[in-house]
Scaffold this motif. Structure first.
Motif, PDB file in Angstrom:
ATOM      1  N   VAL A   5       0.828  -1.150   0.134  1.00  0.00           N
ATOM      2  CA  VAL A   5      -0.052   0.012   0.141  1.00  0.00           C
ATOM      3  C   VAL A   5       0.692   1.454   0.010  1.00  0.00           C
ATOM      4  N   ALA A   6       0.501   2.111  -0.953  1.00  0.00           N
ATOM      5  CA  ALA A   6       1.364   3.456  -1.008  1.00  0.00           C
ATOM      6  C   ALA A   6       0.520   4.490  -0.253  1.00  0.00           C
ATOM      7  N   LEU A   7       1.004   5.296   0.497  1.00  0.00           N
ATOM      8  CA  LEU A   7       0.160   6.282   1.109  1.00  0.00           C
ATOM      9  C   LEU A   7       0.985   7.758   0.978  1.00  0.00           C
ATOM     10  N   ASP A   8       0.391   8.742   0.528  1.00  0.00           N
ATOM     11  CA  ASP A   8       0.955   9.972   0.527  1.00  0.00           C
ATOM     12  C   ASP A   8       0.026  11.027   1.622  1.00  0.00           C
ATOM     13  N   ALA A  63       4.509   1.628   1.998  1.00  0.00           N
ATOM     14  CA  ALA A  63       5.346   2.959   1.879  1.00  0.00           C
ATOM     15  C   ALA A  63       4.333   3.941   2.168  1.00  0.00           C
ATOM     16  N   ILE A  64       5.102   4.826   3.250  1.00  0.00           N
ATOM     17  CA  ILE A  64       4.329   5.945   3.798  1.00  0.00           C
ATOM     18  C   ILE A  64       4.987   7.462   3.423  1.00  0.00           C
ATOM     19  N   ALA A  65       4.356   8.450   2.658  1.00  0.00           N
ATOM     20  CA  ALA A  65       5.064   9.564   2.344  1.00  0.00           C
ATOM     21  C   ALA A  65       4.426  10.398   3.107  1.00  0.00           C
ATOM     22  N   ILE A  66       5.072  11.324   4.115  1.00  0.00           N
ATOM     23  CA  ILE A  66       4.456  12.271   5.144  1.00  0.00           C
ATOM     24  C   ILE A  66       4.827  13.506   5.021  1.00  0.00           C
ATOM     25  N   THR A  99       8.305   1.504   4.688  1.00  0.00           N
ATOM     26  CA  THR A  99       9.125   2.470   4.286  1.00  0.00           C
ATOM     27  C   THR A  99       8.357   3.662   4.707  1.00  0.00           C
ATOM     28  N   LEU A 100       9.032   4.605   5.351  1.00  0.00           N
ATOM     29  CA  LEU A 100       8.475   5.895   5.845  1.00  0.00           C
ATOM     30  C   LEU A 100       9.629   7.074   5.281  1.00  0.00           C
ATOM     31  N   ILE A 101       8.862   7.869   4.594  1.00  0.00           N
ATOM     32  CA  ILE A 101       9.791   8.941   3.988  1.00  0.00           C
ATOM     33  C   ILE A 101       8.960  10.402   3.765  1.00  0.00           C
ATOM     34  N   ASN A 102       9.729  11.396   4.067  1.00  0.00           N
ATOM     35  CA  ASN A 102       8.953  12.671   3.731  1.00  0.00           C
ATOM     36  C   ASN A 102       8.285  12.709   2.425  1.00  0.00           C
ATOM     37  N   ASP A 103       7.148  13.434   2.455  1.00  0.00           N
ATOM     38  CA  ASP A 103       6.274  13.513   1.258  1.00  0.00           C
ATOM     39  C   ASP A 103       7.213  14.080  -0.032  1.00  0.00           C
ATOM     40  N   PHE A 104       7.790  15.213   0.038  1.00  0.00           N
ATOM     41  CA  PHE A 104       8.689  15.710  -0.839  1.00  0.00           C
ATOM     42  C   PHE A 104       9.914  14.843  -1.219  1.00  0.00           C
ATOM     43  N   GLN A 307       0.051  11.053  -9.627  1.00  0.00           N
ATOM     44  CA  GLN A 307       0.263  10.891  -8.051  1.00  0.00           C
ATOM     45  C   GLN A 307       1.798  10.736  -7.919  1.00  0.00           C
ATOM     46  N   PRO A 308       2.388  11.719  -7.999  1.00  0.00           N
ATOM     47  CA  PRO A 308       3.740  11.658  -7.804  1.00  0.00           C
ATOM     48  C   PRO A 308       4.166  11.254  -6.204  1.00  0.00           C
ATOM     49  N   GLY A 309       3.585  11.483  -5.374  1.00  0.00           N
ATOM     50  CA  GLY A 309       3.725  11.058  -4.066  1.00  0.00           C
ATOM     51  C   GLY A 309       3.524   9.760  -3.670  1.00  0.00           C
ATOM     52  N   LEU A 310       2.588   9.063  -4.212  1.00  0.00           N
ATOM     53  CA  LEU A 310       2.399   7.606  -4.175  1.00  0.00           C
ATOM     54  C   LEU A 310       3.369   6.917  -4.876  1.00  0.00           C
ATOM     55  N   PHE A 311       3.614   7.188  -6.015  1.00  0.00           N
ATOM     56  CA  PHE A 311       4.660   6.722  -6.995  1.00  0.00           C
ATOM     57  C   PHE A 311       5.979   6.679  -6.437  1.00  0.00           C
ATOM     58  N   GLY A 312       6.308   7.999  -5.920  1.00  0.00           N
ATOM     59  CA  GLY A 312       7.681   8.066  -5.325  1.00  0.00           C
ATOM     60  C   GLY A 312       7.908   7.423  -4.018  1.00  0.00           C
ATOM     61  N   ALA A 313       6.783   7.247  -3.192  1.00  0.00           N
ATOM     62  CA  ALA A 313       6.760   6.505  -1.902  1.00  0.00           C
ATOM     63  C   ALA A 313       7.119   4.868  -2.124  1.00  0.00           C
ATOM     64  N   ALA A 314       6.489   4.407  -3.373  1.00  0.00           N
ATOM     65  CA  ALA A 314       6.630   3.048  -3.942  1.00  0.00           C
ATOM     66  C   ALA A 314       8.052   2.815  -4.353  1.00  0.00           C
TER      67      ALA A 314
END
Length: 323
Positions: A5-8, A63-66, A99-104, A307-314
């Motif tokens: 699951v990708a999260l933004d 994969a979580i972008a926050i 995976t936890l990552i900053n949204d940008f 959806q760059p945030g979701l794609f990038g989180a993945a």
């Protein structure tokens, strides 16, 4: 193939999507589910609602972008009240790998992997992003996201930042008036007070005062709509001024990062893309004194991936767990 699951998670919305990472590293995303963060007290309750709404079993990877700095055991959201306890996310959400990552940081991963066809021209030379060197990634939304990535032969490295919280630097008299107004409200004025979506209210109010007109009666969304429709001349002028400010700050980040190119990202950037091209964005981007010629040589693109945030989180998950 790896399913996840990708999260933004931003200041206003949390987007969830089923994703797959192929054996060749290719990433596919299902249609996202968008939830308002204000409707949920925590990520846990939002995750449970997503699971109930999901049309297929929820994978045990995420994969979580926050929107906030990702360091230490606790991540506090910059523009909403959620708090994530990073060391316990797998237990809290019933996950195997996270995976936890900053949204940008995630958006920078997306920009690094996106095809040339997923960018449109904004300013500078109309050529593809360079294969080597540093590329700044900037996105106005609820806040102002800033990151950069460095390309080298065979790969790239992403650096997330909290660059949206640097000081606002006026360039002309109207900028001075905007800063003067904001200083009456805040002990310190960061650049995202002006160069993010809600900043249009401060710009509009300043311009209206110069015309002897009242402050806007409504939220920032109403101003954006009226300005883009050209139904309110002050709103239109406010959007033009916003584009100028975004050009200034994008140029500042490019200088600070030693960038060879710049990518503008985010839903607001895409929404105003045509206005950006015809505004003074490029002029303000170049307006850096003795470095004006150098700035004119930097390509500035806008990423069009939906959806760059979701794609990038993945993509970040793939680099951490699938290599």
């Amino acid at each position: 193939m790896t399913k996840l699951v990708a999260l933004d998670i931003g200041g206003t919305h949390a987007r969830f999507a089923h994703a797959e990472i192929g054996a060749d590293g290719a990433i596919t995303l299902d249609e996202p589910v968008t939830l308002k963060t204000s409707d949920y007290v925590s990520l846990n309750t939002a995750w449970e609602d997503f699971a109930r709404k999901s049309q297929s079993p929820v994978p045990d990877n995420a994969a979580i972008a926050i929107a906030g700095p990702v360091n230490g055991e606790t991540v506090r959201m910059t523009n909403n009240s959620w708090v994530l306890h990073t060391g316990r996310l797998d237990d809290q959400l019933g996950l195997d790998k996270v995976t936890l990552i900053n949204d940008f940081g995630a958006v920078a991963h997306a920009a690094a992997r996106a095809d040339d066809s997923e960018f449109v021209y904004l300013a500078g030379p109309d050529k593809p992003l360079p294969d080597t060197g540093t590329i700044s990634v900037i996105g106005p939304g609820t806040g102002l996201g800033v990151a950069h990535f460095h390309r080298y032969p065979g790969g790239y490295h992403v650096q997330a930042t909290e660059g949206g919280h640097i000081d606002f630097a006026p360039v002309d008299r109207i900028d001075d008036l905007i800063l003067e107004r904001l200083r009456k409200q805040h002990r310190r004025v960061s650049v995202e007070r002006v160069a993010a979506g809600p900043g249009i209210i401060e710009i509009y109010t300043t311009l209206a005062a110069l015309e002897g007109r009242p402050a806007p009666d409504g939220d920032d969304k109403a101003i954006w709509q009226a300005g883009l429709e050209r139904s309110d001349p002050i709103a239109s002028a406010a959007i033009d001024r916003f584009c100028m400010t975004l050009g200034s700050v994008a140029g500042d980040y490019a200088l600070a990062h030693g960038a060879s190119a710049v990518v503008i990202a985010g839903g607001l950037g895409y929404r105003i893309r045509e206005t950006l091209v015809h505004s003074a964005f490029a002029e303000r981007f170049r307006f850096k004194g003795r470095y004006e010629e150098m700035m004119a040589g930097l390509p500035v693109k806008l990423i069009t991936h939906p959806q760059p945030g979701l794609f990038g989180a993945a993509a970040a998950f793939a680099r951490e767990h699938c290599t």
